[in-house]
Write a protein that holds these residues in place. Structure first.
Motif, PDB file in Angstrom:
ATOM      1  N   LYS A 138       3.417  10.131  -3.263  1.00  0.00           N
ATOM      2  CA  LYS A 138       3.861   8.677  -2.632  1.00  0.00           C
ATOM      3  C   LYS A 138       5.224   9.308  -2.381  1.00  0.00           C
ATOM      4  N   THR A 163       6.018   2.714   0.572  1.00  0.00           N
ATOM      5  CA  THR A 163       4.943   1.611   0.960  1.00  0.00           C
ATOM      6  C   THR A 163       5.203   0.701   2.255  1.00  0.00           C
ATOM      7  N   PHE A 174      -4.991   4.296   1.675  1.00  0.00           N
ATOM      8  CA  PHE A 174      -3.498   4.539   1.936  1.00  0.00           C
ATOM      9  C   PHE A 174      -3.093   5.132   3.279  1.00  0.00           C
ATOM     10  N   ARG A 215       2.177   8.028   1.458  1.00  0.00           N
ATOM     11  CA  ARG A 215       1.942   9.307   1.088  1.00  0.00           C
ATOM     12  C   ARG A 215       2.191  11.309   1.619  1.00  0.00           C
ATOM     13  N   THR A 270       0.484  -1.578  -0.065  1.00  0.00           N
ATOM     14  CA  THR A 270       0.514   0.065   0.640  1.00  0.00           C
ATOM     15  C   THR A 270       0.948   1.098   0.068  1.00  0.00           C
ATOM     16  N   ASP A 271       0.400   2.221  -0.432  1.00  0.00           N
ATOM     17  CA  ASP A 271       1.155   4.052  -1.128  1.00  0.00           C
ATOM     18  C   ASP A 271       1.566   4.130   0.772  1.00  0.00           C
TER      19      ASP A 271
END
Length: 150
Positions: A63, A66, A109, A58, A55-56
């Protein structure tokens, strides 16, 4: 002879476009970043609903890394999570980390909300200020039942 030349030129253009798409796809997927995400941080969440490995992560919508590991802590019953950030990103040590949603139909996210400290997390440090995922179903149930009237 002119027909062969035009076929070779068109074939070369198609091949160059295919190589360009392959390079772009590898960059978007994070392949070939070659150690650009080597800054691990850990956090412990009450709920990681919708977040998995890959999953990103941010910061300000960009981004920066991960999720690389998710495990259930048998003692605290919380989701211990490791995120790997780009080594060029420095996160202030009073920052918080939350699970955000891309909208009603979008996925979740991990978002880092930077603090104002002049000091930064080091590799392997733990972010203590966490906020887990909010369940849309539980919010709807609270709304329908009138919530907690105070």
């Amino acid at each position: 002879m002119a027909e062969n030349t035009s076929e070779v030129l068109v074939g070369g253009v198609v091949l160059a476009a295919a190589i360009g798409f392959a390079i772009y796809g590898a960059q978007v997927a994070g392949l070939g970043s070659g150690g650009s995400t080597d800054y691990p941080l850990t956090a412990s969440f009450r709920s990681l609903e919708g977040v998995n490995v890959g999953t990103d992560v941010r910061l300000a919508g960009v981004k920066i890394g991960t999720v690389t590991d998710v495990a259930l802590n048998a003692e605290t019953y919380r989701a211990d999570t490791t995120v790997s950030l780009r080594s060029t990103t420095q996160v202030p040590d009073d920052s918080s980390i939350i699970i955000s949603s891309e909208g009603l139909l979008g996925g979740n996210f991990v978002e880092i909300v930077p603090g104002g400290s002049p000091f930064y997390f080091g590799p392997g440090d733990e972010i203590l200020d966490t906020q887990g995922a909010v369940s849309l179903i539980s919010l709807l149930l609270k709304f329908v039942s009138g919530g907690d009237s105070e």
